[in-house]
Design a protein around this motif. Sequence first.
Motif, PDB file in Angstrom:
ATOM      1  N   LEU A  31      -2.127  42.170 -53.070  1.00 57.18           N
ATOM      2  CA  LEU A  31      -1.999  42.941 -54.133  1.00 57.18           C
ATOM      3  C   LEU A  31      -1.215  44.649 -54.060  1.00 57.18           C
ATOM      4  O   LEU A  31      -0.649  45.199 -55.167  1.00 57.18           O
ATOM      5  CB  LEU A  31      -3.197  43.040 -54.609  1.00 57.18           C
ATOM      6  CG  LEU A  31      -3.787  43.905 -55.972  1.00 57.18           C
ATOM      7  CD1 LEU A  31      -2.987  43.143 -56.835  1.00 57.18           C
ATOM      8  CD2 LEU A  31      -5.261  43.845 -56.362  1.00 57.18           C
ATOM      9  N   PRO A  32      -1.418  45.079 -52.804  1.00 64.33           N
ATOM     10  CA  PRO A  32      -0.860  46.492 -52.915  1.00 64.33           C
ATOM     11  C   PRO A  32       0.765  46.423 -53.058  1.00 64.33           C
ATOM     12  O   PRO A  32       1.201  47.309 -53.546  1.00 64.33           O
ATOM     13  CB  PRO A  32      -0.905  46.990 -51.414  1.00 64.33           C
ATOM     14  CG  PRO A  32      -2.288  46.251 -51.013  1.00 64.33           C
ATOM     15  CD  PRO A  32      -2.200  45.012 -51.715  1.00 64.33           C
ATOM     16  N   ASN A  33       1.321  45.323 -52.764  1.00 59.71           N
ATOM     17  CA  ASN A  33       2.784  45.212 -53.112  1.00 59.71           C
ATOM     18  C   ASN A  33       3.056  45.273 -54.520  1.00 59.71           C
ATOM     19  O   ASN A  33       3.899  45.914 -55.218  1.00 59.71           O
ATOM     20  CB  ASN A  33       3.210  43.874 -52.721  1.00 59.71           C
ATOM     21  CG  ASN A  33       3.104  43.769 -51.186  1.00 59.71           C
ATOM     22  OD1 ASN A  33       2.882  44.719 -50.360  1.00 59.71           O
ATOM     23  ND2 ASN A  33       3.109  42.371 -50.493  1.00 59.71           N
ATOM     24  N   TYR A  34       2.024  44.673 -55.563  1.00 59.00           N
ATOM     25  CA  TYR A  34       2.179  44.716 -56.961  1.00 59.00           C
ATOM     26  C   TYR A  34       1.840  45.998 -57.565  1.00 59.00           C
ATOM     27  O   TYR A  34       2.545  46.747 -58.213  1.00 59.00           O
ATOM     28  CB  TYR A  34       1.348  43.614 -57.538  1.00 59.00           C
ATOM     29  CG  TYR A  34       1.754  43.473 -59.191  1.00 59.00           C
ATOM     30  CD1 TYR A  34       2.471  42.768 -59.578  1.00 59.00           C
ATOM     31  CD2 TYR A  34       0.506  44.212 -59.889  1.00 59.00           C
ATOM     32  CE1 TYR A  34       2.470  42.794 -61.127  1.00 59.00           C
ATOM     33  CE2 TYR A  34       0.761  44.118 -61.375  1.00 59.00           C
ATOM     34  CZ  TYR A  34       1.855  43.314 -61.753  1.00 59.00           C
ATOM     35  OH  TYR A  34       1.765  43.368 -63.062  1.00 59.00           O
ATOM     36  N   THR A  35       0.887  46.513 -56.865  1.00 58.23           N
ATOM     37  CA  THR A  35       0.452  48.008 -57.185  1.00 58.23           C
ATOM     38  C   THR A  35       1.696  49.052 -57.167  1.00 58.23           C
ATOM     39  O   THR A  35       1.921  49.767 -58.056  1.00 58.23           O
ATOM     40  CB  THR A  35      -0.815  48.449 -56.571  1.00 58.23           C
ATOM     41  OG1 THR A  35      -1.856  47.394 -56.947  1.00 58.23           O
ATOM     42  CG2 THR A  35      -1.439  49.766 -56.899  1.00 58.23           C
ATOM     43  N   LEU A  36       2.169  49.037 -55.837  1.00 62.65           N
ATOM     44  CA  LEU A  36       3.190  50.051 -55.715  1.00 62.65           C
ATOM     45  C   LEU A  36       4.334  49.801 -56.461  1.00 62.65           C
ATOM     46  O   LEU A  36       4.873  50.862 -56.976  1.00 62.65           O
ATOM     47  CB  LEU A  36       3.654  49.591 -54.178  1.00 62.65           C
ATOM     48  CG  LEU A  36       4.721  50.752 -53.670  1.00 62.65           C
ATOM     49  CD1 LEU A  36       4.430  52.102 -53.884  1.00 62.65           C
ATOM     50  CD2 LEU A  36       5.171  50.489 -52.347  1.00 62.65           C
ATOM     51  N   SER A 187      -0.736  46.097 -46.455  1.00 65.10           N
ATOM     52  CA  SER A 187      -0.425  44.723 -47.243  1.00 65.10           C
ATOM     53  C   SER A 187       0.270  43.700 -46.156  1.00 65.10           C
ATOM     54  O   SER A 187       0.777  44.238 -45.307  1.00 65.10           O
ATOM     55  CB  SER A 187       0.432  45.066 -48.459  1.00 65.10           C
ATOM     56  OG  SER A 187       1.810  45.256 -48.165  1.00 65.10           O
ATOM     57  N   ASN A 188       0.425  42.688 -46.508  1.00 66.62           N
ATOM     58  CA  ASN A 188       1.030  41.455 -45.669  1.00 66.62           C
ATOM     59  C   ASN A 188       2.369  42.170 -45.286  1.00 66.62           C
ATOM     60  O   ASN A 188       3.086  41.416 -44.202  1.00 66.62           O
ATOM     61  CB  ASN A 188       1.279  40.083 -46.489  1.00 66.62           C
ATOM     62  CG  ASN A 188       1.916  40.165 -47.667  1.00 66.62           C
ATOM     63  OD1 ASN A 188       2.157  40.975 -48.406  1.00 66.62           O
ATOM     64  ND2 ASN A 188       2.495  38.897 -47.989  1.00 66.62           N
ATOM     65  N   ILE A 189       3.245  42.841 -46.210  1.00 69.62           N
ATOM     66  CA  ILE A 189       4.417  43.524 -45.577  1.00 69.62           C
ATOM     67  C   ILE A 189       4.544  44.736 -45.113  1.00 69.62           C
ATOM     68  O   ILE A 189       5.676  45.375 -44.842  1.00 69.62           O
ATOM     69  CB  ILE A 189       5.464  43.206 -46.755  1.00 69.62           C
ATOM     70  CG1 ILE A 189       5.379  44.116 -48.111  1.00 69.62           C
ATOM     71  CG2 ILE A 189       5.803  41.610 -47.109  1.00 69.62           C
ATOM     72  CD1 ILE A 189       6.297  44.075 -48.954  1.00 69.62           C
TER      73      ILE A 189
END
Length: 193
Positions: A31-36, A187-189
């Motif tokens: 989710l942090p990837n989408y948020t960023l 996040s995963n990345i």
Amino acid sequence: MNKKLNIFQQVRELEGWYAVAFSATLLERMLPNYTLFCEVTEFADPAQYRKTLNSIWEWLAVPKAKINFAAQLEKVEELVPDASDFDNYGVYPAIDVAMSMSATILLIQEQDLQGAVVVSKLSQGGVEAFIEASSEQELEPQDIKQHPLMQWEIETQQELLILLNKSPKNAETCKKLKTLATTEGMSNIGIEI
């Protein structure tokens, strides 16, 4: 490559609550990837995705919770970025989150019983794509497998499978899963949360 197949096979065997819990945990990491992406591009308000993921956690923790997942799915699908509208890399991890969210809701609705496999593959694939995109040179499959982010992704999915294997379907397990997803603060990345 064997470990990767092994994980997908194990995920394929997850059913019902356990498959959704697996998916929600990976989504929490993604989710942090989408948020960023939303913050950087002003594409959309990422709060809807947080609300939807919270609804999924609620469904897992409170079996009698009444949640309109058809409406949630509609809201999620309205906020999927189109890769052709953006020239930054962040759109791809954001799309992975959107597709994973949809797959998880379809799993809850029993419309796609392989939803957890979809999320598992999107999470691993997103890490692989990120490693390739951030590398200066052409990488061999072996290089990608040995990259710290990919190793962390595989280890996290394995740890998650082990935890689910010995945990009851309850709110306490949900807390453990959320902790597993957020304890590293990334996040995963590798984006800081």
